[in-house]
Scaffold this motif. Structure first.
Motif, PDB file in Angstrom:
ATOM      1  N   ASP A 284      -0.496   4.280 -11.245  1.00 36.28           N
ATOM      2  CA  ASP A 284      -2.337   4.245 -11.436  1.00 36.28           C
ATOM      3  C   ASP A 284      -2.003   2.771 -10.632  1.00 36.28           C
ATOM      4  O   ASP A 284      -2.219   1.803 -10.847  1.00 36.28           O
ATOM      5  N   SER A 285      -2.999   3.863  -9.551  1.00 31.71           N
ATOM      6  CA  SER A 285      -3.091   2.455  -8.186  1.00 31.71           C
ATOM      7  C   SER A 285      -3.924   3.395  -7.092  1.00 31.71           C
ATOM      8  O   SER A 285      -3.765   4.653  -7.074  1.00 31.71           O
ATOM      9  N   ASP A 286      -4.849   2.653  -6.575  1.00 29.96           N
ATOM     10  CA  ASP A 286      -5.457   2.838  -5.795  1.00 29.96           C
ATOM     11  C   ASP A 286      -4.934   3.555  -4.377  1.00 29.96           C
ATOM     12  O   ASP A 286      -5.956   4.938  -3.621  1.00 29.96           O
ATOM     13  N   ARG A 289      -3.870   7.048  -5.414  1.00 28.95           N
ATOM     14  CA  ARG A 289      -4.615   8.188  -6.095  1.00 28.95           C
ATOM     15  C   ARG A 289      -5.318   8.169  -4.022  1.00 28.95           C
ATOM     16  O   ARG A 289      -5.656   9.252  -4.003  1.00 28.95           O
ATOM     17  N   GLU A 290      -5.281   7.347  -3.105  1.00 29.05           N
ATOM     18  CA  GLU A 290      -5.603   7.345  -2.126  1.00 29.05           C
ATOM     19  C   GLU A 290      -5.024   8.619  -1.256  1.00 29.05           C
ATOM     20  O   GLU A 290      -5.467   9.523  -0.160  1.00 29.05           O
TER      21      GLU A 290
END
Length: 378
Positions: A284-286, A289-290
């Motif tokens: 769960d981290s930007d 996800r990127e």
């Protein structure tokens, strides 16, 4: 000290590598990146230090003191020395750990003879930063610092006087891609490194009950490579033959070392690049996800997962979905996670033009994409 040079008479990039004496398996991907830069991405010369007779005790002493005192840089490195020899547009040093900065003193003139200097830090945990302040300060000798841990990069921006950029690792997609000759996926489940006892026991039982092949680590301790290229070839060959591969948050078991910090490691990209179906933590981290945010990039499976066999059985019941996952994983990595994509960012930071070699590699990656789209499992 040995210098390996590309075909150019006047290379514009200088690399500094510790491959001559640092042979832990964790360094193999860094050496792979160096090889690809020299062979396929730029005109570069690679300086490789050799250890002087009796140099090991000097190396150990400097390593022990370097993090605590700024005076340690004056100590001998224990390595042979050489002069840079010419001016370079870019000096590039990819370090596994900040202690690798201890050895730069063996290359005389590296800073004075380089218009730009960039250091890429492969691994540095937040808890470690305050323990080695003198080494952290040495990063100010570079024009740019790259860090592959997003939370550490944020902290370094506040600590350093030079710009710090977060960039995740890349891989050599021309080696990882299963095409043009996709091998049979003879390894059903592949685990590299640590495994939770409950998950491991469940996989052994599942393999026994189904007749599948579960390949896993049977040794522990310091893992030394006889030859980093042979090690890398063998590892890639296993990944390209694995149906399922396991990957979790970095230092999943070494909680004291990582603290509350959550990072994703290279293992994710390696499994995806080879076309395996990756089971593990969806972080769960930007940043996660990127860079790994496409559909089914990671099938959620807890580290402690006694029901792992049920997850695999459910996936096996849908071969079309599995084929789509494998093809998507490879295609995404071909288009965004090759070393070419990372080197483009390095050159942008350095203000340098793209070398013509990059066009040929980009074309080769595009051809692999067409092969995958034609049918990875053909």
């Amino acid at each position: 000290m040995c210098a390996l040079q590309s075909d150019s008479n006047a290379p514009r990039v200088a690399l500094f590598s510790l491959r001559g004496f640092e042979d832990h398996v964790s360094r193999s991907h860094g050496y792979e990146f160096e090889d690809v830069i020299c062979d396929s991405l730029d005109d570069a010369v690679m300086f490789q230090p050799g250890v002087l007779p009796g140099g090991r005790p000097l190396m150990k002493a400097k390593r022990a003191l370097s993090g605590r005192t700024h005076h340690a840089h004056r100590l001998p490195s224990g390595l042979e020395t050489v002069a840079a020899g010419q001016d370079y547009d870019l000096f590039f040093y990819s370090v596994a750990h900040l202690e690798d900065l201890n050895f730069l003193s063996s290359l005389k003139g590296w800073r004075e003879r380089s218009t730009q200097a960039i250091c890429w830090i492969q691994e540095l945990w937040l808890k470690r930063v305050d323990q080695i302040p003198a080494l952290v300060d040495q990063l100010n000798a570079f024009d740019h610092v790259i860090c592959s841990f997003v939370e550490t990069a944020k902290m370094l921006r506040d600590r350093l006087d030079v710009p710090v950029t977060y960039i995740p690792w890349g891989v050599d997609m021309l080696r990882f891609c299963p095409c043009p000759n996709p091998p049979r996926r003879a390894i059903d489940m592949l685990s590299i490194g640590v495994a939770h006892p409950n998950t491991h026991e469940a996989l052994i039982k599942f393999a026994d009950e189904t007749g599948q092949f579960y390949s896993y680590e049977t040794i522990s301790g310091r893992a030394i490579m006889k030859d980093f290229r042979a090690h890398r070839d063998n590892y890639i060959a296993q990944l390209k033959r694995a149906r399922y591969f396991f990957s979790y948050i970095a230092k999943v078991e070494r909680t004291v070392e990582r603290g509350p910090q959550i990072e994703f490691g290279l293992r994710y990209l390696e499994g995806l690049a080879a076309g395996a179906i990756v089971l593990g933590n969806k972080i769960d981290s930007d940043a996660f996800r990127e860079h790994i945010g496409w559909e089914d990039a990671v099938i959620d499976a807890p580290y402690d997962c006694p029901q792992i066999g049920d997850i695999i059985s459910t996936l096996d019941e849908d071969p079309d979905r599995c084929a789509a996952i494998r093809a998507r994983n490879v295609t995404e990595c071909l288009t965004r996670h090759d070393h070419l994509h990372r080197w483009e960012k390095v050159l942008d930071l350095a203000g340098l033009s793209l070398h013509p070699k990059l066009a040929a590699r980009r074309d080769a990656l595009a051809e692999r994409v067409k092969m995958v789209e034609a049918g990875l499992d053909a």
